[in-house]
Scaffold this active site. Structure first.
Site, mmCIF file in Angstrom:
data_model
loop_
_atom_site.group_PDB
_atom_site.id
_atom_site.type_symbol
_atom_site.label_atom_id
_atom_site.label_comp_id
_atom_site.label_asym_id
_atom_site.label_seq_id
_atom_site.Cartn_x
_atom_site.Cartn_y
_atom_site.Cartn_z
ATOM 1 N N GLU A 147 36.747 46.469 42.738
ATOM 2 C CA GLU A 147 36.708 45.817 43.900
ATOM 3 C C GLU A 147 36.682 46.805 45.185
ATOM 4 O O GLU A 147 37.344 46.300 46.133
ATOM 5 C CB GLU A 147 37.367 44.540 44.004
ATOM 6 C CG GLU A 147 37.132 43.443 42.879
ATOM 7 C CD GLU A 147 37.875 42.173 43.262
ATOM 8 O OE1 GLU A 147 38.871 42.237 44.214
ATOM 9 O OE2 GLU A 147 37.736 41.282 42.489
ATOM 10 N N ASN A 152 34.846 48.253 38.244
ATOM 11 C CA ASN A 152 34.695 46.946 37.997
ATOM 12 C C ASN A 152 34.418 46.223 39.383
ATOM 13 O O ASN A 152 35.418 46.514 40.208
ATOM 14 C CB ASN A 152 35.967 46.292 37.425
ATOM 15 C CG ASN A 152 35.785 45.065 36.755
ATOM 16 O OD1 ASN A 152 34.757 44.707 35.934
ATOM 17 N ND2 ASN A 152 36.689 44.220 37.171
ATOM 18 N N HIS A 161 31.484 36.321 38.189
ATOM 19 C CA HIS A 161 32.246 35.048 38.485
ATOM 20 C C HIS A 161 30.936 34.171 39.131
ATOM 21 O O HIS A 161 30.673 34.456 40.405
ATOM 22 C CB HIS A 161 33.204 35.044 39.453
ATOM 23 C CG HIS A 161 34.369 35.512 38.936
ATOM 24 N ND1 HIS A 161 35.195 35.121 38.005
ATOM 25 C CD2 HIS A 161 34.934 36.857 38.955
ATOM 26 C CE1 HIS A 161 36.152 36.007 37.439
ATOM 27 N NE2 HIS A 161 36.116 36.917 38.236
ATOM 28 N N GLU A 195 34.200 39.294 33.402
ATOM 29 C CA GLU A 195 35.209 38.229 33.828
ATOM 30 C C GLU A 195 34.269 37.132 34.028
ATOM 31 O O GLU A 195 34.511 36.216 35.011
ATOM 32 C CB GLU A 195 35.985 38.723 35.369
ATOM 33 C CG GLU A 195 36.748 39.900 35.315
ATOM 34 C CD GLU A 195 37.420 40.042 36.627
ATOM 35 O OE1 GLU A 195 37.593 39.100 37.259
ATOM 36 O OE2 GLU A 195 37.960 41.287 36.780
ATOM 37 N N ASP A 236 32.673 33.495 34.400
ATOM 38 C CA ASP A 236 32.823 32.232 34.405
ATOM 39 C C ASP A 236 31.652 31.333 35.390
ATOM 40 O O ASP A 236 31.232 32.281 36.032
ATOM 41 C CB ASP A 236 34.226 31.533 35.237
ATOM 42 C CG ASP A 236 34.919 32.427 36.360
ATOM 43 O OD1 ASP A 236 34.063 32.776 37.199
ATOM 44 O OD2 ASP A 236 36.021 32.259 36.449
HETATM 45 C C1 XIL Z 1 42.744 36.467 39.128
HETATM 46 C C2 XIL Z 1 43.766 35.666 37.831
HETATM 47 O O1 XIL Z 1 42.996 34.952 37.196
HETATM 48 C C3 XIL Z 1 44.665 34.879 38.625
HETATM 49 O O2 XIL Z 1 45.565 34.204 37.784
HETATM 50 C C4 XIL Z 1 45.475 35.557 39.777
HETATM 51 O O3 XIL Z 1 46.259 34.657 40.346
HETATM 52 C C5 XIL Z 1 44.578 36.287 40.891
HETATM 53 O O4 XIL Z 1 43.679 37.086 39.768
HETATM 54 N N1 XIL Z 1 39.043 39.335 40.166
HETATM 55 C C6 XIL Z 1 39.653 40.288 39.305
HETATM 56 C C7 XIL Z 1 40.612 39.319 38.446
HETATM 57 O O5 XIL Z 1 39.477 41.411 39.138
HETATM 58 O O6 XIL Z 1 41.843 40.248 38.223
HETATM 59 C C8 XIL Z 1 41.143 38.234 39.185
HETATM 60 O O7 XIL Z 1 41.963 37.540 38.362
HETATM 61 C C9 XIL Z 1 40.031 37.089 39.615
HETATM 62 C C10 XIL Z 1 38.760 37.989 40.326
#
Ligand code: XIL
Length: 476
Positions: A165, A206, A242, A270, A272
């Site tokens: 990020e 990432n 996401h 990641e 969802d």
């Molecule tokens: C999130 C986790 O799922 C949570 O448990 C934590 O509190 C915060 O981080 N981008 C990422 C992940 O790269 O590491 C994040 O994970 C979600 C967003």
């Protein structure tokens, strides 16, 4: 708990019984006590990909959580356990308990591990973000962190998210402490440190909101292109994915492809798909088609190596905490029932959706002679490395014996003396009674002519520990 697995109808199985595909499907369907995934991960493995999940240590003691995670997924990412606040909470003091537990669990269940993450502005201890360090000191703090953490896991991880990020939506650099103190060069420095610490892990950049073609993804694209030209060691780009219900970018595949064309792997890291809660059947149907579409987009890109879901169950998703009013973003509901999204993803992976019933069993027996497409062939050589009281360690060398490169392999044997595999690495295991099937991971399936790779395992034996014969290999 509704058990939901994919398997073709028995008639289709019978028709295909002589093919490697059928051998794969039959073993998957007949397996009842597999110690590796028999669900989505196995479907993906048949295509040389992985399907992973974020895994959280604090839930592993919940049996349904672990059962679904290990049945469905052949890759894991520690959800929080390898972040800076977990691994170096105070300067020079490293803690690996959480990360080690995830790696041990993964190794015991034939899952590869994506390390996440070495350099990120979030979940960064304040001794780093508010330390007031100058550029030289912060650079060495960052290098020291990477060399310790990636060094600790050296050789055990499939990949690292080296930097997470680092860009804003408009394509400019995020003003993290690394950016404002060290400047643009910190990302390349981080990748160089990661390569030095663990030469075999694939090194990823990432980020989120880079799934479609937009200002942010184009900025990342330009950075990767420059890194390739400059020889900065980058192997992959992770697209967090996401998503909001109904918003799979229509150019997802094209975007993945343009990155792949730069000479890097790509992965959805990641995933969802969140919806406004409560869920209803219409939203769940849309979510299913969204999962189907994003899975196909990855499969259609040869260098898209896998897809990781950001969690096993809606119950523990990060979404409701961070996006109030939203939830239900994953494949399994709060009670570990498979949602329509599970079917959406599974059908994209080539599974069919007949629901399993405990009494139904395949009408044909597993083939022990899988076949390879013309021109592709492989061999498998089994050896016992070591043997003690009731345990032993084995190793299988898989070699490409044909004139063409192969993209994947499946090794099958039957133990002669009731031995069982207890843990396997560098392959995906399914085991049913004496029958063992091992498929390549996404990172060791491709073999040039004459090239070889090995996978290893530990097993239990009693009475006798004879080597199996034949040990067959099918290439794809
Ligand atoms: C999130 C986790 O799922 C949570 O448990 C934590 O509190 C915060 O981080 N981008 C990422 C992940 O790269 O590491 C994040 O994970 C979600 C967003």
């Amino acid at each position: 708990m509704t058990k939901s697995v994919f398997r073709p109808p028995a008639t289709a199985l019978a028709a295909l019984a002589a093919t490697a595909l059928a051998a794969t499907a039959l073993v998957a369907a007949a397996t009842t006590t597999a110690s590796a995934a028999t669900g989505l991960g196995q479907l993906a493995a048949a295509k040389g990909r992985y399907i992973g999940t974020a895994l959280a240590n604090n839930h592993l003691g919940e049996s349904a959580y672990a059962t679904v995670a290990d049945r469905e997924f052949n890759s894991v990412t520690p959800e929080n356990e390898m972040k800076w606040d977990a691994t170096e909470p105070s300067r020079g003091s490293f803690s690996y308990g959480g990360g080690d537990a995830i790696v041990n669990h993964a190794q015991a269940h034939g899952q590869s591990v994506r390390g996440h993450t070495l350099v990120w502005h979030s979940q960064l201890p304040s001794w780093v973000s508010n330390g007031g360090f100058n550029a030289a000191t912060l650079t060495s703090i960052m290098q020291n962190h990477i060399s310790n953490v990636a060094g600790h896991y050296k050789g055990k991880l499939y990949a690292w998210d080296v930097v997470n990020e680092a860009f804003n939506e408009d394509g400019t650099r995020r003003q993290s402490v690394f950016q404002t103190t060290i400047g643009d060069g910190y990302i390349a420095t981080a990748f160089q440190a990661a390569r030095a610490a663990d030469p075999t892990a694939k090194l990823y950049y990432n980020d989120y909101n880079i799934e479609g073609i937009n200002a942010k993804s184009t900025a990342v694209y330009n950075m990767v292109k420059a890194f390739k030209q400059q020889g900065v060691p980058i192997d992959g780009v992770g697209f967090q994915t996401h998503l909001i219900l109904g918003q799979v970018p229509s150019d997802l595949q094209a975007n993945l492809q343009r990155f792949a064309d730069l000479g890097v792997d790509v992965a959805l890291t990641e995933v969802d798909v969140r919806m406004q809660t409560p869920a209803d059947s219409g939203k769940l149907a849309t979510q299913s088609s969204n999962y189907n579409a994003l899975t196909k987009a990855c499969l259609n890109v040869a260098r898209c190596v896998g897809i990781t879901l950001w969690g096993v169950t809606d119950k523990y998703s990060w979404v409701p905490d961070v996006f109030p009013g939203y939830g239900a973003p994953l494949l399994f509901d709060d009670n570990y029932n498979a949602k329509p999204a599970y079917t959406g993803m599974g059908t994209a992976l080539g599974g069919t959706t007949s629901s399993p019933s405990p009494s139904a069993s395949p009408s044909a027996s597993p083939s022990t002679s899988p076949s390879s497409p013309p021109g592709r062939s492989c061999s498998a050589t089994y050896r016992t490395v070591n043997q003690w009281n009731t345990g032993f360690q084995g190793e299988v060398t898989v070699a490409n014996t044909g004139a063409s490169a192969i993209g994947g392999w499946t090794v099958i044997w039957a133990f002669p003396n009731g031995q069982t595999v207890t843990q396997l690495w560098n392959g995906t295991l399914s085991q049913s009674g004496a029958n063992v099937t091992v498929r390549n991971m996404s990172y060791n399936g491709s073999l040039a002519p004459n090239a070889s790779t090995t996978f290893g395992f530990t097993g239990d034996w009693s009475g006798a520990n004879g080597a199996p014969s034949p040990v067959t290999c099918a290439a794809s």
